[in-house]
Design a protein around this motif. Structure first.
Motif, mmCIF file in Angstrom:
data_model
loop_
_atom_site.group_PDB
_atom_site.id
_atom_site.type_symbol
_atom_site.label_atom_id
_atom_site.label_comp_id
_atom_site.label_asym_id
_atom_site.label_seq_id
_atom_site.Cartn_x
_atom_site.Cartn_y
_atom_site.Cartn_z
ATOM 1 N N GLU A 5 0.849 -1.189 0.000
ATOM 2 C CA GLU A 5 0.000 0.000 0.000
ATOM 3 C C GLU A 5 0.885 1.239 0.000
ATOM 4 O O GLU A 5 1.912 1.278 0.672
ATOM 5 C CB GLU A 5 -0.874 -0.030 1.251
ATOM 6 C CG GLU A 5 -1.654 1.234 1.541
ATOM 7 C CD GLU A 5 -2.320 1.151 2.903
ATOM 8 O OE1 GLU A 5 -3.492 0.738 2.944
ATOM 9 O OE2 GLU A 5 -1.664 1.476 3.918
ATOM 10 N N LEU A 6 0.480 2.260 -0.746
ATOM 11 C CA LEU A 6 1.136 3.564 -0.686
ATOM 12 C C LEU A 6 0.256 4.479 0.153
ATOM 13 O O LEU A 6 -0.880 4.783 -0.227
ATOM 14 C CB LEU A 6 1.333 4.138 -2.087
ATOM 15 C CG LEU A 6 1.957 5.541 -2.142
ATOM 16 C CD1 LEU A 6 3.330 5.562 -1.472
ATOM 17 C CD2 LEU A 6 2.071 6.027 -3.590
ATOM 18 N N GLY A 23 -2.318 9.211 -6.750
ATOM 19 C CA GLY A 23 -1.881 7.830 -6.689
ATOM 20 C C GLY A 23 -1.862 7.119 -5.360
ATOM 21 O O GLY A 23 -1.482 5.946 -5.300
ATOM 22 N N ALA A 24 -2.263 7.751 -4.271
ATOM 23 C CA ALA A 24 -2.226 7.082 -2.975
ATOM 24 C C ALA A 24 -3.287 5.990 -2.886
ATOM 25 O O ALA A 24 -4.417 6.171 -3.339
ATOM 26 C CB ALA A 24 -2.433 8.086 -1.845
ATOM 27 N N ASP A 25 -2.937 4.855 -2.299
ATOM 28 C CA ASP A 25 -3.910 3.805 -2.002
ATOM 29 C C ASP A 25 -4.703 4.137 -0.751
ATOM 30 O O ASP A 25 -5.833 3.686 -0.588
ATOM 31 C CB ASP A 25 -3.198 2.467 -1.780
ATOM 32 C CG ASP A 25 -2.458 1.989 -3.013
ATOM 33 O OD1 ASP A 25 -3.088 1.919 -4.080
ATOM 34 O OD2 ASP A 25 -1.258 1.695 -2.903
ATOM 35 N N ALA A 55 -12.786 9.099 -0.722
ATOM 36 C CA ALA A 55 -11.829 8.000 -0.819
ATOM 37 C C ALA A 55 -12.511 6.677 -1.137
ATOM 38 O O ALA A 55 -12.108 5.946 -2.050
ATOM 39 C CB ALA A 55 -11.036 7.891 0.482
ATOM 40 N N HIS A 56 -13.570 6.363 -0.404
ATOM 41 C CA HIS A 56 -14.237 5.073 -0.599
ATOM 42 C C HIS A 56 -14.880 4.974 -1.981
ATOM 43 O O HIS A 56 -14.958 3.889 -2.564
ATOM 44 C CB HIS A 56 -15.280 4.862 0.500
ATOM 45 C CG HIS A 56 -14.674 4.682 1.859
ATOM 46 N ND1 HIS A 56 -15.407 4.742 3.030
ATOM 47 C CD2 HIS A 56 -13.387 4.442 2.243
ATOM 48 C CE1 HIS A 56 -14.619 4.548 4.060
ATOM 49 N NE2 HIS A 56 -13.386 4.376 3.616
ATOM 50 N N TYR A 265 6.390 8.045 -5.893
ATOM 51 C CA TYR A 265 6.402 6.707 -5.296
ATOM 52 C C TYR A 265 5.378 5.788 -5.966
ATOM 53 O O TYR A 265 5.617 4.581 -6.083
ATOM 54 C CB TYR A 265 6.160 6.800 -3.790
ATOM 55 C CG TYR A 265 7.411 7.129 -3.011
ATOM 56 C CD1 TYR A 265 8.223 6.118 -2.505
ATOM 57 C CD2 TYR A 265 7.790 8.447 -2.781
ATOM 58 C CE1 TYR A 265 9.380 6.406 -1.799
ATOM 59 C CE2 TYR A 265 8.947 8.748 -2.079
ATOM 60 C CZ TYR A 265 9.737 7.731 -1.580
ATOM 61 O OH TYR A 265 10.896 8.021 -0.890
ATOM 62 N N ARG A 266 4.252 6.342 -6.406
ATOM 63 C CA ARG A 266 3.260 5.534 -7.110
ATOM 64 C C ARG A 266 3.866 4.903 -8.371
ATOM 65 O O ARG A 266 3.731 3.701 -8.608
ATOM 66 C CB ARG A 266 2.066 6.420 -7.492
ATOM 67 C CG ARG A 266 1.011 5.762 -8.387
ATOM 68 C CD ARG A 266 0.090 4.842 -7.614
ATOM 69 N NE ARG A 266 0.645 3.554 -7.324
ATOM 70 C CZ ARG A 266 0.391 2.855 -6.211
ATOM 71 N NH1 ARG A 266 -0.400 3.344 -5.269
ATOM 72 N NH2 ARG A 266 0.938 1.682 -6.011
ATOM 73 N N GLU A 267 4.519 5.736 -9.168
ATOM 74 C CA GLU A 267 5.103 5.225 -10.401
ATOM 75 C C GLU A 267 6.209 4.221 -10.120
ATOM 76 O O GLU A 267 6.343 3.205 -10.816
ATOM 77 C CB GLU A 267 5.629 6.387 -11.246
ATOM 78 C CG GLU A 267 4.529 7.247 -11.851
ATOM 79 C CD GLU A 267 5.014 8.030 -13.063
ATOM 80 O OE1 GLU A 267 6.247 8.151 -13.248
ATOM 81 O OE2 GLU A 267 4.156 8.507 -13.830
ATOM 82 N N ALA A 268 7.006 4.486 -9.091
ATOM 83 C CA ALA A 268 8.104 3.584 -8.769
ATOM 84 C C ALA A 268 7.593 2.225 -8.285
ATOM 85 O O ALA A 268 8.096 1.172 -8.698
ATOM 86 C CB ALA A 268 9.011 4.219 -7.717
ATOM 87 N N ILE A 269 6.597 2.236 -7.404
ATOM 88 C CA ILE A 269 6.034 0.978 -6.908
ATOM 89 C C ILE A 269 5.435 0.173 -8.049
ATOM 90 O O ILE A 269 5.675 -1.033 -8.180
ATOM 91 C CB ILE A 269 4.976 1.257 -5.820
ATOM 92 C CG1 ILE A 269 5.634 1.822 -4.560
ATOM 93 C CG2 ILE A 269 4.195 -0.019 -5.475
ATOM 94 C CD1 ILE A 269 4.644 2.357 -3.542
ATOM 95 N N ASP A 270 4.652 0.830 -8.882
ATOM 96 C CA ASP A 270 4.014 0.130 -10.003
ATOM 97 C C ASP A 270 5.061 -0.451 -10.950
ATOM 98 O O ASP A 270 4.900 -1.568 -11.473
ATOM 99 C CB ASP A 270 3.094 1.076 -10.759
ATOM 100 C CG ASP A 270 1.860 1.456 -9.959
ATOM 101 O OD1 ASP A 270 1.616 0.828 -8.909
ATOM 102 O OD2 ASP A 270 1.148 2.397 -10.376
#
Length: 408
Positions: A5-6, A23-25, A55-56, A265-270
């Motif tokens: 999770e980010l 991009g945050a989870d 968010a939901h 961080y979103r792009e890096a994690i993906d």
């Protein structure tokens, strides 16, 4: 491979929306009471309801901080507040105090409990103990090495959350008394003044005039002024350690920070999850982290104990390579004009960078700007002034417009 999770910070409703759109989870935020960021904007009950709905509705999660170390009077109203968070379906609450933990279990038994880093979670036995008491997640102390994190993961099966980016506190896991001593504002009840960032000259009481061997000048020294944490270059090792959530610090940081750091961080994690074998850190991600206001970066405790190179001795100022100048509110495809809310002085002739939540980044010259009456203007000097700007390409709402700091 389990994709972590980010988790991004949200100091107010606008920052929360930006973090999710970029991009945050999940996001973490605080209400008007019971949290450790009293000066962070925070959320009214109506805003908390709106945050949950936003968010939901996009499949994301919201965690609420209830992580003060309360005195007796601070407990008044806490059970009711926790029941409210359960009622609006908060996805979890962060707690640091054992009494708050117990009250939450009794008042809101369906509310997932996350144990805050302020609880000093530095070993696997502590993590196991919290799990046995009913915690669904434990936030690891920032004083841990990556080797220690891996061992905790091997010995436990509760969710683990780990800080990967943001400001570092000089005090142990953020438990500080400096603010209390110097200003009377209790950092452990949400009112930290960040006096660790002030200028100091250090001398031992019985040896007047004899200074510790640290770099200093006539202005003193910033002996407690840590660099900011940045583990992006080691993201592959962090993900491979098996932690469940990667956390960005910064509820008091700007909208620009919330969007840019989350996006990088979103792009890096993906990218890592898509192709771990050939994963490399892209320069564009590192550049993105330089654009926001920050101190020089460090890896903290992850690869050994910090030393002199992990402190900033000459200044407490921030650095950044870009200035956030405008936020796109809407775009009219028929005219090519975007309605933009000014966030910094803008003028025609400047080159601006267009940073979108999902669309491509591009640059253009700010050549055509109109005020709300449609009158051509050269400068937008008023705070949050609404202007119309002709865009070279279509843009999404919530797009950030920024310029290089050197071109102010």
């Amino acid at each position: 491979m389990k994709k972590p999770e980010l988790l991004a910070p949200a100091g107010n409703l606008e920052k929360m929306k930006m973090a999710i759109l970029y991009g945050a989870d999940a996001v973490y935020l605080g209400g008007k009471a019971f949290g450790l960021r009293a000066f962070g904007g925070n959320f009214t009950r109506d805003e908390l309801r709106e945050a949950m709905a936003f968010a939901h509705g996009r499949g994301r999660k919201v965690y609420v901080t209830v992580n003060i170390f309360p005195h007796n009077d601070d407990l008044d109203g806490l059970p009711d507040y926790l029941r409210f968070l359960q009622e609006i379906h908060a996805d979890g609450v962060l707690v640091a105090d054992l009494g708050v933990f117990q009250i939450a279990r009794e008042a809101a038994p369906k509310l997932p409990l996350h144990v805050s880093t302020q609880a000093n979670n530095t070993n696997w036995c502590t993590v196991q103990a919290w799990q046995q008491m009913g915690a669904s997640r434990v936030v690891l102390a920032r004083e841990l090495s990556l080797r220690e994190v891996r061992e905790i993961r091997q010995r436990t099966d509760v969710e683990l959350e780990m800080f990967v980016h943001g400001a570092m506190c000089i005090s142990y896991s953020g438990r500080c008394l400096l603010s209390n001593y110097f200003t009377g504002r209790d950092s452990n009840r949400g009112s930290c003044t960040q006096c660790c960032r002030w200028k100091y000259a250090l001398v031992e009481e019985t040896r007047p005039g004899k200074y510790f061997p640290i770099k200093e000048d006539e202005r003193g020294t910033y002996i407690m002024n840590s660099k900011d944490l940045c583990l992006l270059p080691h993201l592959d090792e962090i993900i491979a350690s098996g932690v469940d959530s990667l956390k960005i610090e910064g509820r008091m940081k700007s909208v620009h920070y919330a969007a840019s750091v989350t996006h990088a961080y979103r792009e890096a994690i993906d990218s890592y999850v898509k192709n771990a074998q050939n994963f490399t850190i892209r320069q564009e991600w590192k550049d993105e982290l330089e654009k926001v206001s920050h101190r020089p970066y460090t890896t903290g405790f992850s690869f050994g104990r910090p030393d002199a190179k992990d402190q900033v001795y000459g200044t407490s100022s921030y650095i950044q390579t870009s200035d956030f100048v405008g936020l796109v509110r809407s775009y009219d495809a028929s005219t090519g004009y975007a309605l933009v809310e000014q966030r910094n002085n803008m003028k025609t002739g400047q080159e601006i960078e267009v940073f979108q939540p999902t669309g491509p980044m591009y640059r253009q010259i700010l050549a055509d700007m109109l005020d709300e009456d449609g009158t051509p203007i050269q400068v937008a000097p008023h705070a949050q002034q609404l202007v119309r700007i002709h865009m070279d390409q279509p843009v999404e709402p919530w797009t950030i417009l920024r310029r290089d700091s050197a071109s102010r």
